[in-house]
Design an enzyme around this catalytic site. Structure first.
Site, PDB file in Angstrom:
ATOM      1  N   GLU A   1      -0.926   9.483   8.430  1.00 24.00           N
ATOM      2  CA  GLU A   1      -1.169  10.195   7.184  1.00 24.00           C
ATOM      3  C   GLU A   1      -2.555   9.782   6.716  1.00 24.00           C
ATOM      4  O   GLU A   1      -2.827   8.593   6.577  1.00 24.00           O
ATOM      5  CB  GLU A   1      -0.174   9.808   6.098  1.00 24.00           C
ATOM      6  CG  GLU A   1      -0.386  10.664   4.867  1.00 24.00           C
ATOM      7  CD  GLU A   1      -0.173   9.949   3.550  1.00 24.00           C
ATOM      8  OE1 GLU A   1       0.143  10.634   2.585  1.00 24.00           O
ATOM      9  OE2 GLU A   1      -0.346   8.732   3.478  1.00 24.00           O
TER      10      GLU A   1
ATOM     11  N   ASP B   1       1.761   5.467   7.087  1.00 19.81           N
ATOM     12  CA  ASP B   1       1.454   5.881   5.717  1.00 19.81           C
ATOM     13  C   ASP B   1       0.050   5.405   5.323  1.00 19.81           C
ATOM     14  O   ASP B   1      -0.345   4.281   5.639  1.00 19.81           O
ATOM     15  CB  ASP B   1       2.504   5.229   4.803  1.00 19.81           C
ATOM     16  CG  ASP B   1       2.418   5.667   3.366  1.00 19.81           C
ATOM     17  OD1 ASP B   1       2.681   6.842   3.097  1.00 19.81           O
ATOM     18  OD2 ASP B   1       2.093   4.823   2.517  1.00 19.81           O
TER      19      ASP B   1
HETATM   20  C1  GLC Z   1       1.816   8.182   0.974  1.00 21.06           C
HETATM   21  C2  GLC Z   1       3.191   8.781   0.829  1.00 21.06           C
HETATM   22  C3  GLC Z   1       3.466   8.965  -0.636  1.00 21.06           C
HETATM   23  C4  GLC Z   1       3.432   7.614  -1.302  1.00 21.06           C
HETATM   24  C5  GLC Z   1       2.105   6.927  -1.030  1.00 21.06           C
HETATM   25  C6  GLC Z   1       2.152   5.487  -1.407  1.00 21.06           C
HETATM   26  O1  GLC Z   1       0.827   9.020   0.494  1.00 21.06           O
HETATM   27  O2  GLC Z   1       3.275   9.977   1.538  1.00 21.06           O
HETATM   28  O3  GLC Z   1       4.709   9.576  -0.854  1.00 21.06           O
HETATM   29  O4  GLC Z   1       3.635   7.747  -2.676  1.00 21.06           O
HETATM   30  O5  GLC Z   1       1.780   6.948   0.348  1.00 21.06           O
HETATM   31  O6  GLC Z   1       2.951   4.778  -0.518  1.00 21.06           O
END
Ligand code: GLC
Length: 574
Positions: A293, A231
């Site tokens: 991500e 993440d």
């Molecule tokens: C990432 C996740 C999202 C979350 C954020 C903070 O972007 O995909 O859902 O709110 O991280 O953890």
């Protein structure tokens, strides 16, 4: 009932192309040269919304296990499950208070182990979400850290003095609105949080933090997970001298000035950590994968994520995901760029996830959305990229936003209402059938309401309809398995000046037919005169393998190919 139109037979019910789902599927094999994640179809599950097994209105692990047969029959090779760790649920699990346990809301570690073993029986790998950038403010590490300036864990987070009374250390803004610094009266300092106040950032410059977080990876790898989706991977580090971020014109939906997150995104130190993470997973058998991500702004940043083949195997390509219009030139340019990335990294495409409105309505034109859903599926599943599906897109689930502020669950929507309604719309329960709560739950109330569209768009009904979105996905996924060209074929863009139709060739050398993919990205019928002679193809016709909206078995002339509005043509040539 069939009619002849433009050389294609339009049939309502007849199903002449390969319509049967693959019977036996082998696990996507893995070798050093050809690892499984290059060919796997990965499916993202938002666990709160997939299947509730205990009637509390929230999805859970046993619910996921009970639906593995569905995923297997669909043709899924791996699932990525969003966080299921203990959490105060401020950000629905992305605020973790214990990295090595399962939240009782979702079940137990034993349930998780059972899921892994049942998934393995069906040749499905399980990928965990790994929230490395921040913890919950209720994680014992943060509770210790905030207790005093001399606590041994003080430096596990980012603590700084304010500029003056009531003034944060600098102008950095949280992604979720307002200052990224929160004052803590216990020790009269501010802590930094890229996301919500309740999600303090870990200090990755501290070796003890790294050691603890790498221990977390080992804990799950030892239980048999096939990798991690990291993440917010590009946000692990901040500029230590706290320079102010540059201000940009305008305001965001929270009313803050726009800024460039120059000093908190993509710092070079991120790559050192990604290499260390890769080193850890590489010690485990079965080629565990790292997915990142990170909405990298351009191909250069995206390419950096691969490192020297020693960082991320599958960086999520947000540029492709967020084209947000059916533009052949835009897709062609991006596909070309990533196919030729200088790291020779494996592209990784998706069109939907739990943070953005669903693709059904982002790409839909309001009239042909079902056909456009098939078109997007064809694009996602026919390039050499590894594809990621978001649960429900295979049945045409749409974004269903809350109607009133008091119904909003996602805190982003609470902060930003009415301009920013939050992410509830893309997180609604999976639509399984026409029974109560669409078969998702037996509860009186589900955590988010089941959208009214479930009456027409659900797994049960669509499984029976040959022309449904789900049937199209199944045939396409079966084709991916049966056609070596979709697995090994090189990607050759065709007809590159065409502004309306995206076409490419998946060429194989001696491993069966090559494949022609032609996608009409407009609402008008289009005719193409393709010339495959430069590709060494002298054959004049192509045999359709999968077409939409018309279903046809009739061979077509390559130099006179007509596609219906938003039409899909996938055919063999040799
Ligand atoms: C990432 C996740 C999202 C979350 C954020 C903070 O972007 O995909 O859902 O709110 O991280 O953890």
């Amino acid at each position: 009932m069939c009619a002849l139109a433009g050389g294609l037979i339009i049939c309502g019910q007849v199903f002449p192309q390969n319509t049967s789902a693959p019977s036996t599927k082998t696990r996507v094999e893995t070798t050093q040269e050809d690892p499984w994640w290059k060919h796997a179809v990965i499916y993202e599950i938002y666990p709160r919304s997939f299947q509730d097994s205990n009637g509390d209105g929230v999805g859970d692990i046993n619910g996921i296990t009970s639906r593995l047969d569905y995923l297997h029959d669909l043709g899924i090779d791996a699932i990525w499950i969003c966080p299921m760790y203990p959490s105060p649920l401020v950000d629905f699990g992305y605020d973790i208070s214990d990295y090595t346990a399962i939240d009782p809301l979702y079940g137990t570690l034993a349930d998780f182990d059972h899921l892994i073993s049942e998934a393995k029986k069906r040749n499905i790998r399980v990928i965990m979400d790994y929230v490395a950038n921040h913890t919950s403010d209720q994680h014992p590490w943060f509770e210790e850290s905030r207790s005093s300036r001399t606590n041994p864990k003080r430096d596990w987070y980012i603590w700084r003095n304010g500029k003056g009374p009531g003034q944060p250390p600098n102008n950095w803004l949280s992604w979720f609105g307002h200052s990224a610094w929160t004052f803590d009266p216990t020790t009269n300092q501010y802590y930094y949080h890229y996301f919500y106040t309740e999600q303090p950032d870990l200090n990755w410059r501290n070796p003890q933090v790294r050691k603890a977080m790498y221990g977390v990876m080992r804990f799950w790898l030892d239980r048999g997970v096939a990798g991690f989706r990291i993440d917010a991977a590009s946000r692990l580090f901040e500029d230590p001298s706290l320079h102010d971020d540059p201000i940009l014109p305008g305001k965001n939906s929270y009313g803050d000035p726009n800024i460039e997150h120059k000093y908190t995104d993509n710092l070079p130190e991120v790559h050192e950590v990604l290499r260390e993470m890769r080193h850890i997973v590489a010690q485990y058998p079965g080629d565990p994968v790292l997915i990142s991500e990170a909405d990298e702004p351009n191909i250069t940043e995206l390419t950096r994520m691969y490192g020297n083949n020693d960082e991320i195997q599958l960086p999520m390509d947000f540029q492709i995901a967020d084209v947000n219009r059916l533009s052949a030139p835009d897709f062609r340019t991006l596909l070309d760029e990533i196919e030729r990335n200088s790291a020779h990294g494996q592209p990784f495409y998706f069109f939907g996830n739990h943070d953005q409105p669903r693709q059904w309505d982002r790409y839909g034109d309001g009239v042909h959305n079902d056909q456009i859903a098939k078109l997007m599926a064809a694009l996602l599943l026919t390039t050499p990229a590894t594809p990621l599906l978001y649960y429900g897109e295979e049945i045409g689930m749409r974004t269903t936003l809350p109607a009133r502020k008091e119904d909003v669950q996602d805190p982003i929507g609470k902060i930003g209402w009415p301009e920013e309604k939050g992410r509830d719309g893309e997180r609604t329960p999976m639509q399984w059938d026409t029974s109560n709560n669409a078969g998702f739950s037996t509860a009186t109330h589900t955590w988010l309401p089941v959208p009214p569209s479930f009456a027409q768009y659900n797994v049960e009904l669509e499984s029976r309809e040959p022309g449904s979105i789900l049937s199209f996905y199944k045939r396409l996924l079966a084709l991916r398995r049966s056609e070596p060209a979709l697995k090994y074929g090189s990607y050759i863009p065709l007809d590159q000046n065409n502004s309306f139709v995206l076409s490419y060739f998946r060429k194989t050398a001696g491993k069966g037919d090559s494949l022609l993919v032609v996608l009409n990205l407009t609402g008008e019928q289009r005719t193409l005169r393709l010339d495959l002679a430069p590709q060494g193809i002298t054959q004049k016709t192509s045999r359709p393998l999968l077409t939409a909206p018309e279903i046809s078995d009739e061979s077509l002339l390559i130099d006179n190919l007509t596609l219906a509005p938003f039409g899909v043509y996938i055919g063999a040539v040799h």
